[in-house]
Design a protein around this motif. Structure first.
Motif, PDB file in Angstrom:
ATOM      1  N   ASN A   1       0.819  -1.210   0.000  1.00 22.22           N
ATOM      2  CA  ASN A   1       0.000   0.000   0.000  1.00 22.22           C
ATOM      3  C   ASN A   1       0.853   1.260   0.000  1.00 22.22           C
ATOM      4  N   ARG A   2       2.047   1.163   0.556  1.00 19.41           N
ATOM      5  CA  ARG A   2       2.931   2.322   0.633  1.00 19.41           C
ATOM      6  C   ARG A   2       3.348   2.806  -0.748  1.00 19.41           C
ATOM      7  N   THR A   3       3.461   1.874  -1.702  1.00 14.74           N
ATOM      8  CA  THR A   3       3.936   2.240  -3.043  1.00 14.74           C
ATOM      9  C   THR A   3       3.008   1.777  -4.160  1.00 14.74           C
ATOM     10  N   HIS A   4       1.858   1.180  -3.789  1.00  7.82           N
ATOM     11  CA  HIS A   4       0.996   0.523  -4.784  1.00  7.82           C
ATOM     12  C   HIS A   4       1.794  -0.479  -5.607  1.00  7.82           C
ATOM     13  N   GLY A   5       2.745  -1.144  -4.955  1.00  8.60           N
ATOM     14  CA  GLY A   5       3.499  -2.222  -5.588  1.00  8.60           C
ATOM     15  C   GLY A   5       4.660  -1.789  -6.450  1.00  8.60           C
ATOM     16  N   ALA A   6       5.018  -0.517  -6.461  1.00 13.83           N
ATOM     17  CA  ALA A   6       6.076  -0.048  -7.360  1.00 13.83           C
ATOM     18  C   ALA A   6       7.442  -0.616  -7.015  1.00 13.83           C
ATOM     19  N   ASP A   7       7.671  -0.963  -5.741  1.00 13.18           N
ATOM     20  CA  ASP A   7       8.944  -1.565  -5.337  1.00 13.18           C
ATOM     21  C   ASP A   7       8.800  -3.064  -5.094  1.00 13.18           C
ATOM     22  N   HIS A   8       7.806  -3.672  -5.728  1.00 10.81           N
ATOM     23  CA  HIS A   8       7.571  -5.114  -5.646  1.00 10.81           C
ATOM     24  C   HIS A   8       7.858  -5.750  -7.002  1.00 10.81           C
ATOM     25  N   PHE A   9       8.242  -7.034  -6.968  1.00 10.02           N
ATOM     26  CA  PHE A   9       8.445  -7.714  -8.245  1.00 10.02           C
ATOM     27  C   PHE A   9       7.933  -9.142  -8.202  1.00 10.02           C
ATOM     28  N   MET A  10       7.507  -9.605  -9.361  1.00  9.26           N
ATOM     29  CA  MET A  10       7.154 -10.998  -9.591  1.00  9.26           C
ATOM     30  C   MET A  10       8.080 -11.528 -10.668  1.00  9.26           C
ATOM     31  N   LEU A  11       8.200 -12.852 -10.744  1.00  5.73           N
ATOM     32  CA  LEU A  11       9.048 -13.465 -11.757  1.00  5.73           C
ATOM     33  C   LEU A  11       8.315 -14.664 -12.346  1.00  5.73           C
ATOM     34  N   ALA A  12       8.261 -14.722 -13.679  1.00  2.00           N
ATOM     35  CA  ALA A  12       7.562 -15.824 -14.345  1.00  2.00           C
ATOM     36  C   ALA A  12       8.206 -16.107 -15.687  1.00  2.00           C
ATOM     37  N   CYS A  13       8.431 -17.392 -15.967  1.00  2.25           N
ATOM     38  CA  CYS A  13       8.946 -17.762 -17.284  1.00  2.25           C
ATOM     39  C   CYS A  13       7.864 -18.363 -18.164  1.00  2.25           C
ATOM     40  N   HIS A  14       6.768 -18.790 -17.582  1.00  4.97           N
ATOM     41  CA  HIS A  14       5.692 -19.350 -18.393  1.00  4.97           C
ATOM     42  C   HIS A  14       5.149 -18.287 -19.350  1.00  4.97           C
ATOM     43  N   ASP A  15       4.722 -18.730 -20.537  1.00  6.63           N
ATOM     44  CA  ASP A  15       4.199 -17.811 -21.544  1.00  6.63           C
ATOM     45  C   ASP A  15       3.067 -16.947 -21.003  1.00  6.63           C
ATOM     46  N   TRP A  16       2.327 -17.473 -20.034  1.00  5.35           N
ATOM     47  CA  TRP A  16       1.168 -16.756 -19.516  1.00  5.35           C
ATOM     48  C   TRP A  16       1.484 -15.879 -18.312  1.00  5.35           C
ATOM     49  N   GLY A  17       2.751 -15.672 -18.030  1.00  8.21           N
ATOM     50  CA  GLY A  17       3.121 -14.768 -16.941  1.00  8.21           C
ATOM     51  C   GLY A  17       2.491 -13.393 -17.069  1.00  8.21           C
ATOM     52  N   PRO A  18       2.560 -12.753 -18.255  1.00  9.46           N
ATOM     53  CA  PRO A  18       1.924 -11.436 -18.393  1.00  9.46           C
ATOM     54  C   PRO A  18       0.422 -11.475 -18.133  1.00  9.46           C
ATOM     55  N   HIS A  19      -0.246 -12.552 -18.555  1.00  6.94           N
ATOM     56  CA  HIS A  19      -1.691 -12.658 -18.315  1.00  6.94           C
ATOM     57  C   HIS A  19      -1.977 -12.782 -16.821  1.00  6.94           C
ATOM     58  N   ALA A  20      -1.189 -13.587 -16.135  1.00  7.86           N
ATOM     59  CA  ALA A  20      -1.398 -13.751 -14.696  1.00  7.86           C
ATOM     60  C   ALA A  20      -1.237 -12.421 -13.968  1.00  7.86           C
ATOM     61  N   SER A  21      -0.283 -11.605 -14.416  1.00  7.46           N
ATOM     62  CA  SER A  21      -0.035 -10.320 -13.740  1.00  7.46           C
ATOM     63  C   SER A  21      -1.208  -9.355 -13.878  1.00  7.46           C
ATOM     64  N   GLN A  22      -2.107  -9.621 -14.821  1.00  9.79           N
ATOM     65  CA  GLN A  22      -3.283  -8.773 -14.979  1.00  9.79           C
ATOM     66  C   GLN A  22      -4.284  -8.970 -13.843  1.00  9.79           C
ATOM     67  N   GLY A  23      -4.016  -9.925 -12.966  1.00  6.07           N
ATOM     68  CA  GLY A  23      -4.892 -10.128 -11.810  1.00  6.07           C
ATOM     69  C   GLY A  23      -4.926  -8.937 -10.872  1.00  6.07           C
ATOM     70  N   ASN A  24      -3.930  -8.086 -10.965  1.00  5.13           N
ATOM     71  CA  ASN A  24      -3.921  -6.849 -10.179  1.00  5.13           C
ATOM     72  C   ASN A  24      -3.404  -5.732 -11.071  1.00  5.13           C
ATOM     73  N   SER A  25      -4.160  -4.679 -11.205  1.00  2.00           N
ATOM     74  CA  SER A  25      -3.802  -3.622 -12.165  1.00  2.00           C
ATOM     75  C   SER A  25      -2.502  -2.937 -11.803  1.00  2.00           C
ATOM     76  N   PHE A  26      -2.212  -2.791 -10.498  1.00  2.00           N
ATOM     77  CA  PHE A  26      -0.957  -2.153 -10.109  1.00  2.00           C
ATOM     78  C   PHE A  26       0.223  -3.083 -10.366  1.00  2.00           C
ATOM     79  N   LEU A  27       0.035  -4.366 -10.154  1.00  2.00           N
ATOM     80  CA  LEU A  27       1.096  -5.315 -10.478  1.00  2.00           C
ATOM     81  C   LEU A  27       1.414  -5.255 -11.971  1.00  2.00           C
ATOM     82  N   TYR A  28       0.393  -5.182 -12.783  1.00  4.72           N
ATOM     83  CA  TYR A  28       0.580  -5.161 -14.242  1.00  4.72           C
ATOM     84  C   TYR A  28       1.200  -3.854 -14.717  1.00  4.72           C
ATOM     85  N   ASN A  29       0.769  -2.745 -14.144  1.00  8.34           N
ATOM     86  CA  ASN A  29       1.164  -1.437 -14.669  1.00  8.34           C
ATOM     87  C   ASN A  29       2.312  -0.770 -13.928  1.00  8.34           C
ATOM     88  N   THR A  30       2.505  -1.112 -12.662  1.00  7.04           N
ATOM     89  CA  THR A  30       3.430  -0.357 -11.813  1.00  7.04           C
ATOM     90  C   THR A  30       4.592  -1.185 -11.301  1.00  7.04           C
TER      91      THR A  30
END
Length: 479
Positions: free
Chosen positions: A243-272
């Motif tokens: 909440n302090r950064t809306h996820g701007a200093d957070h990271f996820m890691l994915a090698c599966h082709d659908w990693g970008p799709h999974a990240s759409q589960g949260n708009s801040f994760l996807y965009n920020t």
């Protein structure tokens, strides 16, 4: 994602609470590239912008939130605020050291000292140099600063097998190997005190989501998005840091082709947030300023093939100009096979490799290895080619190559436009012997940056991934 409720205060009450407020600001400059910088002010803590140009006009600060409002961290206190300030002071020092390295200041090389403790068994005396780097001195300075101060907090929330675990024996092995390294062997880079962290890792595996949550042949990725949404909701409820950064200093890691799709589960994760993805496709939302391109490494049975561990001596002749074997996946490979399958003895192109031929032996017997994208942009053939000391030929569209902030891919690979596939033999044959030797030397030099070690060693692929995340964190300032 549900945005936390804003608190409204009178101006006077707001001033009283001001010491407790943490403002998150993002710099919208271009991400660091390792070239030359001039004219930066030594006393000013600025983000790392493109170092090929002078820093100018990039110093506006934008609050994460609506209309630049200040957001109260209801979990925060004086200690938390002081620690954030200390974290940012260290980052400001790292930026200053890197500006000095970029400007080529006198005596800078003599000031490049290796961190005093080593935990990884690597070559602590390695100094990056040569044409494979955009700016070797600046990369080295940045890497040393990372070793000195960079801290990652791994969220403890979530259960096996989807969280805290990942694949280590297939085409998506890099996903599991990085996750395991962070969980069990990250040494100096992992912190158990989130207030000391520069970044926060969401340790879920998209590959395991697909294995355990996805219904085969349904092409419905909603369960993946829902899992990610639920996970972010959990960590943002239990901890104050998202909440302090809306996820701007957070990271996820994915090698599966659908990693970008999974990240759409949260708009801040996807965009920020920082998304570390093998599927680094700019036409599908990959953002080089904030996202990281992850190399795809296929480990059959969890290990690199013994044939790739010991490439043939330099004086061993390579009988074929180019080689490729692979299925008709995606839009590029059918074009490649149409023009070159069974068409030329010097360019060996197969859809299915005959049983009497060995894939890695053909790689090691070829000067160039063709690396076309399949369904998605990334290909494990790039790293396999580097291991085989076969110069990679990149055939792709919209692909951001791994570690391209640091590495000069032109020094160890050939990039051919997809429209030029019919001219492949002409293009590769036109590369002089001297140029080919330089490319091959580049391939040998860059191998250390794509090597998986257990435990990780300095400058290997694990540390290069961390360094890419480090660069993007340097573009964020909390104050």
């Amino acid at each position: 994602m549900e945005i936390p409720r804003k608190y409204r205060f009178s101006p006077i009450f707001s001033l009283i609470l001001l010491p407790f407020v943490i403002v998150v600001v993002l710099r919208r400059g271009q991400l660091l590239e390792f070239a030359t910088i001039a004219g930066s002010k030594p006393g000013y803590s600025v983000p790392l912008n493109r170092l090929r140009t002078k820093l100018s006009g990039e110093n506006q600060l934008l609050a994460v939130g609506n209309s630049g409002e200040l957001h109260r961290n209801k979990f925060g206190d004086r200690t938390s605020t002081r620690k954030v300030g200390k974290v940012e002071q260290r980052l400001a020092g790292a930026r200053a050291a890197m500006r000095k390295a970029a400007s080529g200041s006198e005596g800078e090389r003599s000031n490049l000292t290796v961190a005093t403790t080593t935990h990884d068994g690597g070559d602590r005396h390695y100094v990056p140099a040569g044409a494979i780097y955009r700016n070797a001195r600046l990369f080295y300075r940045s890497y040393l600063e990372m070793e000195k101060i960079f801290k990652v907090y791994v969220y403890p929330d979530g259960d096996l097998p989807i969280v805290h675990d990942g694949p280590c024996k297939d085409i998506y092995s890099i996903e599991g190997r990085f996750l395991h390294e962070m969980e069990h062997s990250a040494g100096r880079f992992r912190t158990n005190d989130p207030n000391d962290a520069h970044v926060f890792f969401l340790p879920f595996s998209v590959t395991w989501m697909v294995k355990y949550l996805y219904t085969p042949l349904s092409y419905n990725v909603t369960p993946l998005k829902q899992f990610v949404s639920d996970y972010v909701r959990v960590i943002s409820t239990r901890h104050p840091f998202w909440n302090r950064t809306h996820g701007a200093d957070h990271f996820m890691l994915a090698c599966h082709d659908w990693g970008p799709h999974a990240s759409q589960g949260n708009s801040f994760l996807y965009n920020t947030s920082i998304r570390v993805l093998c599927n680094a496709n700019t036409s599908e939302g990959f953002k080089p300023r904030t996202d990281v391109s992850l190399p795809e490494i296929h480990l059959y049975g969890g290990e690199v093939s013994p044939k790739l561990l010991s490439p043939p001596p330099d004086n061993t002749p390579r009988h074929y100009l180019a080689f490729f074997a692979g299925g008709l996946h995606g839009p590029i490979r059918p074009n490649l096979l149409h023009h070159w399958k069974n068409h030329d003895d010097e360019i060996r192109v197969y859809e299915y490799l005959p049983k009497d031929l060995d894939y890695y032996s053909l790689m090691q017997n070829s000067k160039f290895c063709l690396c076309p994208s399949g369904h998605e942009v990334a290909s494990p053939r790039i790293v396999e080619a580097i291991y085989a000391e076969c110069v990679p030929v990149i055939l792709s569209k919209y692909y951001v190559l791994p570690f391209s902030d640091v590495l000069q891919w032109e020094a160890f690979s050939v990039q051919v436009d997809v429209s030029d596939i019919p001219r492949l033999k002409e293009i590769l044959s036109a590369i002089s012997d001297d140029k080919y030797r330089m490319l091959k030397e580049g391939v040998k030099a860059v191998r250390r940056h794509f090597t998986l070690n257990r435990p990780a060693k300095r400058f290997d692929v694990f540390h290069m991934i961390l360094h890419s995340i480090w660069l993007r964190r340097l573009n964020i300032e909390l104050r």
